[in-house]
Design a protein around this motif. Structure first.
Motif, PDB file in Angstrom:
ATOM      1  N   ALA A 190      43.966  39.993  29.737  1.00 38.65           N
ATOM      2  CA  ALA A 190      43.150  40.507  30.640  1.00 38.65           C
ATOM      3  C   ALA A 190      43.112  42.344  30.140  1.00 38.65           C
ATOM      4  O   ALA A 190      43.753  42.704  29.527  1.00 38.65           O
ATOM      5  CB  ALA A 190      43.623  40.413  32.280  1.00 38.65           C
ATOM      6  N   ASP A 243      45.032  33.198  39.096  1.00 38.52           N
ATOM      7  CA  ASP A 243      44.038  33.416  37.674  1.00 38.52           C
ATOM      8  C   ASP A 243      43.431  34.749  37.321  1.00 38.52           C
ATOM      9  O   ASP A 243      42.028  34.873  36.966  1.00 38.52           O
ATOM     10  CB  ASP A 243      42.696  32.708  38.546  1.00 38.52           C
ATOM     11  CG  ASP A 243      41.711  32.189  38.372  1.00 38.52           C
ATOM     12  OD1 ASP A 243      41.984  31.430  37.563  1.00 38.52           O
ATOM     13  OD2 ASP A 243      40.675  32.367  38.571  1.00 38.52           O
ATOM     14  N   ILE A 244      44.530  34.997  36.770  1.00 40.02           N
ATOM     15  CA  ILE A 244      44.191  36.274  36.250  1.00 40.02           C
ATOM     16  C   ILE A 244      44.154  36.006  34.677  1.00 40.02           C
ATOM     17  O   ILE A 244      45.363  35.330  34.120  1.00 40.02           O
ATOM     18  CB  ILE A 244      45.480  37.903  35.682  1.00 40.02           C
ATOM     19  CG1 ILE A 244      45.318  38.353  37.238  1.00 40.02           C
ATOM     20  CG2 ILE A 244      45.331  38.738  35.250  1.00 40.02           C
ATOM     21  CD1 ILE A 244      43.627  38.544  37.876  1.00 40.02           C
ATOM     22  N   LYS A 245      43.227  36.598  34.245  1.00 37.44           N
ATOM     23  CA  LYS A 245      42.908  35.299  32.700  1.00 37.44           C
ATOM     24  C   LYS A 245      41.934  36.024  31.315  1.00 37.44           C
ATOM     25  O   LYS A 245      42.045  37.244  31.947  1.00 37.44           O
ATOM     26  CB  LYS A 245      42.441  34.176  32.411  1.00 37.44           C
ATOM     27  CG  LYS A 245      40.781  34.207  33.225  1.00 37.44           C
ATOM     28  CD  LYS A 245      40.402  32.908  33.313  1.00 37.44           C
ATOM     29  CE  LYS A 245      39.419  33.068  34.706  1.00 37.44           C
ATOM     30  NZ  LYS A 245      39.427  33.640  35.217  1.00 37.44           N
ATOM     31  N   LYS A 262      48.921  34.447  35.587  1.00 39.51           N
ATOM     32  CA  LYS A 262      47.801  33.634  35.411  1.00 39.51           C
ATOM     33  C   LYS A 262      48.296  32.329  36.688  1.00 39.51           C
ATOM     34  O   LYS A 262      47.010  32.096  37.023  1.00 39.51           O
ATOM     35  CB  LYS A 262      49.490  32.567  34.537  1.00 39.51           C
ATOM     36  CG  LYS A 262      47.938  31.572  34.022  1.00 39.51           C
ATOM     37  CD  LYS A 262      48.735  30.447  33.061  1.00 39.51           C
ATOM     38  CE  LYS A 262      47.721  29.747  32.425  1.00 39.51           C
ATOM     39  NZ  LYS A 262      48.365  29.068  31.091  1.00 39.51           N
ATOM     40  N   ASP A 315      39.138  42.248  39.116  1.00 37.68           N
ATOM     41  CA  ASP A 315      39.163  41.171  39.940  1.00 37.68           C
ATOM     42  C   ASP A 315      40.994  41.354  40.829  1.00 37.68           C
ATOM     43  O   ASP A 315      41.061  40.363  41.531  1.00 37.68           O
ATOM     44  CB  ASP A 315      39.447  40.288  38.505  1.00 37.68           C
ATOM     45  CG  ASP A 315      38.480  39.714  37.607  1.00 37.68           C
ATOM     46  OD1 ASP A 315      37.467  39.625  38.177  1.00 37.68           O
ATOM     47  OD2 ASP A 315      38.629  41.098  36.621  1.00 37.68           O
ATOM     48  N   SER A 357      39.005  39.160  32.444  1.00 36.78           N
ATOM     49  CA  SER A 357      39.444  39.877  33.699  1.00 36.78           C
ATOM     50  C   SER A 357      39.984  41.037  33.915  1.00 36.78           C
ATOM     51  O   SER A 357      40.622  41.967  32.744  1.00 36.78           O
ATOM     52  CB  SER A 357      40.492  39.039  34.415  1.00 36.78           C
ATOM     53  OG  SER A 357      40.949  37.822  35.150  1.00 36.78           O
ATOM     54  N   LYS A 358      39.495  42.066  34.677  1.00 38.46           N
ATOM     55  CA  LYS A 358      40.005  43.215  34.755  1.00 38.46           C
ATOM     56  C   LYS A 358      41.045  43.267  36.023  1.00 38.46           C
ATOM     57  O   LYS A 358      40.912  43.346  37.010  1.00 38.46           O
ATOM     58  CB  LYS A 358      38.923  44.288  34.664  1.00 38.46           C
ATOM     59  CG  LYS A 358      37.728  44.555  34.434  1.00 38.46           C
ATOM     60  CD  LYS A 358      35.934  45.152  34.882  1.00 38.46           C
ATOM     61  CE  LYS A 358      36.107  44.828  35.697  1.00 38.46           C
ATOM     62  NZ  LYS A 358      35.402  43.343  36.098  1.00 38.46           N
ATOM     63  N   ALA A 359      42.578  44.091  35.518  1.00 43.41           N
ATOM     64  CA  ALA A 359      43.250  44.309  36.787  1.00 43.41           C
ATOM     65  C   ALA A 359      43.453  46.081  36.952  1.00 43.41           C
ATOM     66  O   ALA A 359      43.935  46.329  35.861  1.00 43.41           O
ATOM     67  CB  ALA A 359      44.710  43.474  35.831  1.00 43.41           C
TER      68      ALA A 359
END
Length: 479
Positions: free
Chosen positions: A78, A49-51, A46, A102, A54-56
């Motif tokens: 995500a 800014d992974i929310k 978080k 992301d 989002s693509k991880a």
């Protein structure tokens, strides 16, 4: 089986907090312990800014790291994109450039890093404990859960998009068909960045089965474990099963799922006669793993088939948009609630059709068993006649002295294309090409017999048992 109305790990914690979820390096971790680490990782994500949405991308060789990261990404809202840690630097760079995640989270050597893509080492996420409250993202079962990368035409990877619904439906179908006990135990025996390995994790989580994860998942490591332990469920590809049989392994699991590549009847018969409970399965990344199954011990007479459709799966054999009756060969189509929802592109998702066109050729028999004969693009046109390379391959592998083979087309001035084959002869035999061609005369029409044979020490394959065409091409050029 837990429900599909909340994050799966949260549901498992609420239902069975003290049950052992994972065995890793001699230690057992409960769902509560797993969640504590996962929540900490999610808090760290978080701050980056992974929310939701989002693509991880996850490049993790260590299977426990992979399991923890996937669940942390999911409760963050995500989407997970597993990355093959065996790729070269150039392959990784090209892949990341195409998918534009992301963030890239890695625990393996981060080759091919793109300076424009934010990246973070997994260890930082595990150790970082930001002083920040964390609440799991809203759960929506129709939300994209994972993008599995698989090779498309020309070798370029395409991203197959699955939602929590499609994954859940696949596991539900599995549960309905096999009715497994909650005390069941799995070994993560396939690469987790492939759909076969990824679905082992999902089945274990949704069915609250215990899973053994490895720090270094090589097949040598897996073999060592199988010398010492047995499991309720084990997934193998044919090359792995053949190696285990050749090395005189006793049956290592109550049920062994065999898929990922075509399995010869001789191999399956050999395993069955030695007491292995083999279940042949058919499926793909697009269908979220298995959609048919054959419990071989129940129907040895159907050993060449891929079994019957699993619960909820509709399979049709069609040609020119018309359904074909039993006994007629055509292209295989799959309609299932586990089918992928689309193909990923950085700017959009291309929607899938209701019936997935597999590209496989096959037929149903009168009892509803599916037989997969090969790929639509495996047809070789030689002298104006269509020849199935799968049929030629099947004939070659019936010869007792051939351990492996690959059939392909080469340009030919006279025939347009000629049938050629790369063959691996067993060590105890000294065989010439003329003998192979003569022995094939009783199995194939003369125009189907390979015009040229290449003798190799091995057919290069990837960890899923599929042929590595790039390496094979280099070997053929050296012959």
């Amino acid at each position: 089986m837990i429900g599909n109305d909340n994050h799966w790990l949260l549901s498992a914690v609420q239902n069975s907090p003290d049950s052992a979820a994972v065995e890793y390096d001699g230690h057992y971790y409960t769902y509560a312990e797993i969640y504590e680490t996962v929540a900490n990782i999610a808090r760290s994500l978080k701050t980056l800014d992974i929310k939701e949405g989002s693509k991880a991308a996850v490049l993790a060789k260590n299977q426990l790291n992979f399991f923890l990261l996937v669940n942390a990404i999911w409760i963050s809202g995500a989407v997970v994109i597993p990355i093959n840690y065996r790729l070269t630097e150039n392959e990784s760079a090209e892949l990341l450039k195409n998918i534009k995640p992301d963030i890239l989270i890695y625990d393996s050597n981060p080759v091919g890093l793109d300076k424009d893509i934010p990246s973070v080492e997994a260890e930082f996420l595990f150790q970082n404990n930001p002083d920040k409250e964390y609440t799991a993202a809203r759960f929506d079962s129709s939300r994209h859960a994972v993008i599995i990368l698989t090779s498309g035409s020309g070798g370029k990877p395409k991203g197959i998009v699955h939602t929590f619904d499609t994954i859940y439906n696949s596991v539900f179908s599995f549960s309905e068909f096999f009715n497994p006990s909650e005390q069941s135990r799995w070994l993560a025996s396939l690469p987790l960045y492939h759909i076969g390995g990824f679905m082992i994790l999902c089945r274990a989580l949704l069915l609250r089965h215990q899973i053994k994860l490895l720090p270094d998942p090589t097949f040598d490591r897996i073999k060592k474990i199988l010398q010492e332990e047995t499991f309720d469920f084990l997934s193998l590809v044919p090359t792995q099963l053949k190696t285990l049989l050749d090395e005189n392994f006793n049956p290592v699991a109550k049920t062994v799922f065999l898929g990922g590549a075509p399995a010869e009847a001789g191999l399956v018969n050999r395993a069955t006669e030695l007491g292995w409970n083999i279940v042949k399965v058919y499926g793909s990344t697009e269908t979220c793993s298995m959609v048919t199954a054959l419990e071989v011990y129940k129907r040895r007479d159907k050993i060449n088939s891929s079994g019957k459709p699993m619960p909820g799966c509709q399979i049709a054999v069609m040609q020119n948009d018309k359904f074909l009756p039993a006994g007629e060969c055509g292209e295989i189509y799959v309609k299932s609630p586990s089918n992928f929802v689309g193909i990923f592109h950085p700017e959009r998702i291309y929607r899938s059709e209701e019936y997935f066109r597999t590209g496989d050729i096959g037929f149903f028999d009168n009892e509803g068993f599916l037989y997969v004969e090969g790929r639509r693009d495996d047809i070789i046109i030689t002298g104006g006649v269509n020849v199935s390379s799968g049929e030629v391959l099947k004939a070659l592998t019936k010869l007792e002295y051939i351990s492996d083979a690959y059939v392909f087309a080469e340009r030919d001035e006279k025939w347009g294309s000629r049938i050629s084959a790369a063959v691996v002869v067993k060590k105890d035999y000294d065989i010439a090409g003329t003998k192979i061609k003569n022995d094939l005369k009783s199995l194939l029409a003369s125009y189907k017999i390979p015009k040229k044979l290449y003798f190799l020490s091995e057919i290069p394959r990837n960890e899923m048992g599929k042929i590595n065409l790039e390496k094979l091409s280099k070997l053929l050029n050296q012959v």
